[in-house]
Design an enzyme around this catalytic site. Structure first.
Site, PDB file in Angstrom:
ATOM      1  N   CYS A  49       0.826  -1.220   0.000  1.00  0.00           N
ATOM      2  CA  CYS A  49       0.000   0.000   0.000  1.00  0.00           C
ATOM      3  C   CYS A  49       0.856   1.264   0.000  1.00  0.00           C
ATOM      4  CB  CYS A  49      -0.943   0.002   1.193  1.00  0.00           C
ATOM      5  SG  CYS A  49      -0.088  -0.216   2.756  1.00  0.00           S
ATOM      6  N   HIS A  87      -1.115   1.577   7.552  1.00  0.00           N
ATOM      7  CA  HIS A  87      -1.617   1.407   6.186  1.00  0.00           C
ATOM      8  C   HIS A  87      -1.555   2.753   5.466  1.00  0.00           C
ATOM      9  CE1 HIS A  87      -3.866  -0.286   2.916  1.00  0.00           C
ATOM     10  NE2 HIS A  87      -4.891   0.518   3.092  1.00  0.00           N
ATOM     11  N   ASN A 144      -8.415   3.796  -1.464  1.00  0.00           N
ATOM     12  CA  ASN A 144      -7.677   2.662  -0.922  1.00  0.00           C
ATOM     13  C   ASN A 144      -7.177   1.791  -2.080  1.00  0.00           C
ATOM     14  OD1 ASN A 144      -6.596   0.938   0.955  1.00  0.00           O
ATOM     15  ND2 ASN A 144      -8.521   0.360   1.905  1.00  0.00           N
TER      16      ASN A 144
END
Length: 287
Positions: free
Chosen positions: A98, A235, A255
């Protein structure tokens, strides 16, 4: 008919049962119509530990507290997607990448804001080559930006260096090859001053942020306002806009878990109160 590995099956079943109890607890706080909803999604058969180990692999480096001037007269609502500069939602799959997706997402957008056509750049190149990070085992957006700035590496298009969801060997390209390099970046902690962060977003383009996404395992949509502390930022995401026109002002966050997750791949996080640690570690990219 022989049984599907029954031990594995009962374990998954237990995780699934645990998740339904968790959903009931998380949903008990959500009373307003726009509140976040939690329930069964693609991560429900993972234990919380498995989910963390697979997906929440970002290292959060400390950023200095923001002390710049406030932007005057901000629009009540602003979304870079409306300007056609945000690439579609990607899916990192079972790889803790990520951190690379958020950095490449910001670079693509800022490059397009500068007048170029929107082109997806190679996340795999950052994953394989950013040596201060650990590929699919995790990394930090700030370290990736630092590496990009120091080496002046130009990212190539995704088509030339496609995403594999595993760490590979770094491919080097000649300096003339590639689309865009990072000139500089700024990284700040905007906790307690999310309005200043709104100003940065409007002025500089989509922002990378490192958040605590533990409760996102069960997120289905709506605006997250509760039980999303920032005790453990883990994250990386891309903040592409905000909306303060409704009852609950919120950030619009892209995301990298595919479009079936959340609001077609996006999550909405309440503005104010540093929910999910959204304002703790935020970077703007300059190309």
């Amino acid at each position: 008919m022989h049984e599907v590995n029954s031990e594995e099956f009962s374990r998954r079943h237990l995780y699934f049962q645990n998740s339904t109890e968790r959903h009931a607890y998380l949903n008990s706080f959500s009373t307003a119509p726009q509140s976040a909803k939690y329930g069964t999604n693609q991560f429900s058969n993972l234990s919380q530990k498995e989910f963390r180990d697979l997906y929440l692999r970002t290292i959060s480096d400390r950023a200095p507290v923001f002390s710049g001037p406030k932007t005057e007269q901000l629009p009540a609502k602003f979304d870079w997607r409306d300007k056609g500069v945000v690439a579609p939602v990607q899916n990192q799959q079972a790889c803790g990448s990520c951190w690379a997706f958020s950095v490449v997402g910001a670079m693509q957008a800022v490059h397009t804001i500068g007048g170029s056509r929107l082109e997806q750049l190679s996340v795999q190149q950052v994953l394989d080559c950013s040596f201060q990070n650990e590929g699919c085992n995790g990394g930090s957006p700030l370290r990736a930006l630092n590496w990009l700035k120091q080496t002046r590496v130009k990212l190539v298009p995704q088509l030339e260096y496609p995403y594999k969801a595993k760490t590979g060997i770094c491919h080097f390209f000649s300096l003339s090859h590639g689309v865009v390099a990072v000139k500089n970046f700024s990284a700040h902690d905007f906790s307690g001053q999310e309005e200043a962060m709104m100003g940065q977003l409007v002025e500089h383009g989509p922002l990378t942020a490192v958040v605590d996404a533990v409760s996102w395992q069960d997120y289905l949509g709506g605006i997250i306002q509760h039980h999303c502390s920032s005790q453990w930022s883990n994250h990386a995401v891309l903040v592409v806009g905000y909306d303060t026109t409704g009852d609950i002002p919120y950030w619009i966050v892209q995301n990298s878990w595919g479009t079936t997750w959340g609001n077609e791949g996006y999550v909405y996080v309440k503005i104010g109160g540093d929910v999910c640690g959204i304002a703790d570690n935020v970077a703007a990219v300059f190309l």
